[in-house]
Design an enzyme around this catalytic site. Structure first.
Site, PDB file in Angstrom:
ATOM      1  N   ASN B 154       0.972  -1.371   0.002  1.00  0.00           N
ATOM      2  CA  ASN B 154      -0.090   0.319  -0.050  1.00  0.00           C
ATOM      3  C   ASN B 154       0.816   1.187   0.386  1.00  0.00           C
ATOM      4  O   ASN B 154      -0.044   2.079  -0.486  1.00  0.00           O
ATOM      5  CB  ASN B 154      -0.870   0.136   0.773  1.00  0.00           C
ATOM      6  CG  ASN B 154      -0.052  -0.546   2.596  1.00  0.00           C
ATOM      7  OD1 ASN B 154       0.587  -0.869   2.963  1.00  0.00           O
ATOM      8  ND2 ASN B 154      -0.442   0.121   3.598  1.00  0.00           N
ATOM      9  N   CYS B 327       5.834  11.395  11.633  1.00  0.00           N
ATOM     10  CA  CYS B 327       4.973  13.132  12.167  1.00  0.00           C
ATOM     11  C   CYS B 327       3.141  12.673  12.008  1.00  0.00           C
ATOM     12  O   CYS B 327       2.589  12.677  11.934  1.00  0.00           O
ATOM     13  CB  CYS B 327       4.839  14.329  11.893  1.00  0.00           C
ATOM     14  SG  CYS B 327       6.255  14.634  12.776  1.00  0.00           S
TER      15      CYS B 327
END
Lengths: 141, 397
Positions: B154, B327
């Protein structure tokens, strides 16, 4: 990531980006492994911070907190800068997502690291004045 | 510069297409019957679901009775892995083979099973992000219950040698499951010819709505229920059918699996133009093999910039993309997929994934290639990491 408008404003138009070639104090905190590095440059005249610049490698919140922190200490006294907390930076940005609180801590530490450097250059032990600036590695290992 | 909006995060999700929405609409307010009900409105929907099952099966080279509708890709993965493990543990088979860069729906399921007495082998993927079928063969043991390897990754879009892996599994009489969430509609899939025993797929990656998916289970494989209750899905997966979702999935599957060669022929040059354009920027690298790669996937690392700021800045210019930085992953570590390729944290933090949609154009590519370098330049100009790298003359990629 739900950032406030103020965070986005300081991210897209960061204030005080850059370096001060003849800085009186430079502080760098964070590390590339964690994904955040903040570098803060101070120009100090007497007890006043006359200029401040920063460079940041990091997320949106890291850039925004650096930018806001520089705005909050520019033209202020060293004493006032030492009292700046990460909470105050966060409040000035209308809050941060919980996972980004550490970015504001980094901004507070970057200022303290720069002030420590300033005192060291003056031949003064910074620790009684600034305290210890924790190493970022602590949060990672 | 002209401002555009380009959605380049199709590996995350896709918009429901007009044709799919149109097919679904009658099933919300007109044909709302419960397929289990005896009256006409119920019987009609039972037929509609049956018809959808046959159509989905046809797209995969399967039989209708081998297709079970689920709530999405993660449910299909959980069902295939946990329930196979449960059944085969009773025969003393408590070993599972997977890879280090599976989707979390597979990885976390395997980790869960490890806590319950299973042993899991996590195969490496090399620096190109490809699994070597020989590694699969070498890892198979007497007590191996299942091999579960994704069809296409993915994040980096690498297409795995699924037919070869399937053949090996069958030669050793081991069950083979593949998470094909990213592959369906991008790769020609024939479950029989490719020796696949179970296959997970998801609707919202191919212009069907979120919340619907399917699991193919080869006839003859007994897979215990994950969700117990009513007799829906031939008694294997309880819960009133998501009829509009199922109708939408069938329509989307038919559209997505028709014209795959044409899609590949159209998107591959655009993808390569983007890759080549971005690699013009100093200290960048392509993540994942270029040849065995989904036609719409670009994944690059850009040294000296951090992924989340890159995404926010691109969003400012109307480009919606994704990253494997810490992040954006919500943890301290960057993407496990990028780390599995051997990337160091510093390089993985600066990753960018662009997953192109069917409507992606030359003009979109040109716009991206005008925006990305200037955004990178701006972020590098304020990056102390980039400053240090340049000062020390280091090259991280």
């Amino acid at each position: 990531m739900n950032y406030s408008e103020k965070v986005m404003d300081h991210f897209t138009n960061p204030r005080n980006v850059g370096e001060i070639p003849d800085a009186d104090g430079i502080g760098e905190v964070g590390n590339a492994k964690c994904g955040d590095i903040m570098k803060m440059y101070l120009k100090i005249d007497g007890t006043t911070i006359t200029d401040v610049k920063f460079k940041t490698f990091g997320c949106g919140a890291a850039v925004a907190t650096s930018s806001m922190a520089t705005e909050m200490i520019k033209g202020k006294s060293i004493e006032e800068a030492l009292q700046l907390t990460n909470k105050a930076v966060m409040e000035a940005l209308d809050g941060l997502p919980p996972v980004k609180v550490h970015c504001s801590v980094l901004a507070e530490q970057a200022i303290k690291a720069a002030l420590s450097d300033y005192y060291r250059r003056q031949g003064i032990d910074p620790e009684p004045i600034v305290g210890t600036v924790p190493d970022c590695e602590d949060c990672h290992e | 510069m002209e401002h555009r909006y380009i959605y380049a995060d199709n590996a995350a999700t896709t918009p429901v297409s007009d044709a799919v929405l149109e097919a679904m609409l009658p099933y919300f307010q007109t044909n709302y019957g419960n397929p289990s009900s005896i009256y006409a409105k119920g019987r009609e929907n039972e037929r509609a679901v049956m018809d959808a099952r046959a159509r989905v099966a046809a797209c995969l080279g399967a039989q209708p009775g081998e297709i079970f509708f689920t709530g999405g890709g993660s449910e299909s993965d959980n069902w295939a892995i946990k329930c196979t493990a449960d059944r085969l543990a009773a025969q003393g088979k408590k070993h599972i083979i997977t890879s280090v860069f599976e989707h979390h729906a597979v990885l976390h399921t395997c980790e869960y099973l490890e806590k319950h007495g299973f042993e899991v082998t996590y195969l490496p993927v090399g620096d190109k992000g490809l699994i070597d079928p020989a590694d699969v063969e070498a890892a198979i043991r007497e007590d191996t219950a299942l091999v579960t390897i994704m069809y296409a990754n993915n994040e980096i879009g690498t297409i795995q040698p699924v037919p070869e892996i399937g053949e090996i599994c069958h030669a050793h009489k081991v069950l083979f499951h593949t998470d094909a969430v990213q592959a369906v509609g991008n790769v020609e899939i024939d479950v029989k010819a490719q020796h696949i025993d179970m296959l997970s797929l998801s609707g919202h990656k191919l212009h069907a709505p979120k919340g619907v998916g399917a699991l193919y289970v080869r006839k003859g494989i007994s897979l215990p229920n994950l969700i117990h209750g009513g007799g829906q899905e031939m008694g294997r997966r309880a819960g009133t059918e998501n009829v509009p979702g199922i109708i939408g999935l069938a329509k989307a599957m038919e559209i997505a699996t028709t014209g795959i060669p044409e899609k590949i022929a159209r998107l591959t040059p655009l993808r390569d133009r983007l890759i080549d354009g971005i690699l013009q920027i100093d200290q960048t690298r392509l993540n994942g093999d270029r040849e065995h790669r989904l036609c719409g996937n670009v994944n690059v690392s850009i040294v000296g910039v951090e992924g989340e700021s890159l995404l926010l800045m691109l969003d400012h210019f109307g480009i919606a993309a994704s990253s494997g930085s810490a992040c954006t992953s919500g943890s301290l570590d960057p993407s496990h997929v990028l780390l599995s390729l051997g990337l160091i944290h510093e390089v993985a933090h600066g990753s960018l994934r662009l997953s192109l949609g069917n409507d992606f154009t030359e003009d979109d590519a040109a716009y991206m290639l005008s925006v990305i370098p200037q955004v990178v330049e701006r972020l590098r100009a304020m990056s102390p990491m980039w400053e240090t790298i340049c000062k020390e003359g280091r090259r991280l990629v």
